[in-house]
Design a protein around this motif. Structure first.
Motif, mmCIF file in Angstrom:
data_model
loop_
_atom_site.group_PDB
_atom_site.id
_atom_site.type_symbol
_atom_site.label_atom_id
_atom_site.label_comp_id
_atom_site.label_asym_id
_atom_site.label_seq_id
_atom_site.Cartn_x
_atom_site.Cartn_y
_atom_site.Cartn_z
ATOM 1 N N THR A 131 -37.320 -30.977 -4.579
ATOM 2 C CA THR A 131 -36.014 -31.317 -4.134
ATOM 3 C C THR A 131 -35.276 -32.024 -5.170
ATOM 4 O OG1 THR A 131 -34.850 -32.481 -2.271
ATOM 5 C CG2 THR A 131 -36.570 -33.752 -3.415
ATOM 6 N N TRP A 134 -28.516 -33.341 -2.936
ATOM 7 C CA TRP A 134 -28.086 -32.312 -2.065
ATOM 8 C C TRP A 134 -26.836 -31.517 -2.616
ATOM 9 C CZ3 TRP A 134 -22.946 -32.735 -0.594
ATOM 10 C CH2 TRP A 134 -22.491 -33.931 -0.657
ATOM 11 N N THR A 137 -27.884 -28.090 -4.363
ATOM 12 C CA THR A 137 -28.601 -27.290 -3.723
ATOM 13 C C THR A 137 -28.319 -25.874 -4.140
ATOM 14 O OG1 THR A 137 -28.773 -28.675 -1.821
ATOM 15 C CG2 THR A 137 -29.131 -26.224 -1.425
ATOM 16 N N PRO A 151 -34.106 -28.906 0.396
ATOM 17 C CA PRO A 151 -33.268 -29.963 0.092
ATOM 18 C C PRO A 151 -33.138 -30.946 1.193
ATOM 19 C CG PRO A 151 -32.079 -27.771 0.789
ATOM 20 C CD PRO A 151 -33.820 -27.527 0.351
#
Length: 167
Positions: A131, A134, A137, A151
């Motif tokens: 990850t 965000w 992404t 994400p």
């Protein structure tokens, strides 16, 4: 346990570096009070060179060691970087090769926020869960299609490889 916070080339984010170091120092202080006089964690700042750097235009940081004189660690931590990942990946080719070697030697690696881009550039994350922030992404998926990108996760843990969406 030896913890090495890496200082890649590029525009590093000072807050997470200071926070991670302070977290281990606090843990040592707690352990000293409870059970032992010897610190459990040894924390080291390591750069590609020993040259001091200015971060965020206000703070100076001084690596205690360099990857050329690396003397082992239990965990390597890649902090977040500002800016375009293509640029800081290009600036850190030597570090990327070095990280691959250290992973083959069995050293665990954690990457925070956009520092995950450097870890992914090694190929270590191929076919593994990861990850990052965000907002990255789309770019991450395009740059590293072999990574199982999640994400929605804050942290991933895949056999001694850790990624975090937060700094």
């Amino acid at each position: 346990m030896k913890i090495t916070i890496l200082l890649p080339n590029g525009n590093l984010v000072v807050g997470p570096i200071a926070f991670v170091r302070a977290m281990f120092v606090e843990a040592n202080d707690f352990l000293k009070k409870s059970d032992t006089d010897k610190p459990f964690f040894e924390v080291e700042l390591m750069g590609i060179s020993k040259k001091s750097r200015r971060l965020e235009g206000q703070f100076s940081i001084y690596p205690e060691n360099t990857i050329s004189y690396f003397n082992g660690s239990d965990l390597l931590i890649i902090p977040p970087l500002f800016g375009d990942p293509n640029l800081f990946i290009d600036e850190n080719k030597k570090l990327i090769r070095w990280l691959k070697e250290k992973h083959k030697e069995g050293i665990e690696i954690a990457a925070l926020c956009k520092g995950v881009f450097l870890l992914a550039a090694t190929g270590i994350l191929d076919r593994k869960q990861a990850t990052t922030h965000w907002a990255e992404t789309e770019r991450f998926r395009k740059m590293f299609p072999k990574v199982e990108f999640l994400p929605e996760k804050i942290i991933t843990d895949e056999n001694g490889i850790y990624t975090s969406a937060l700094p």
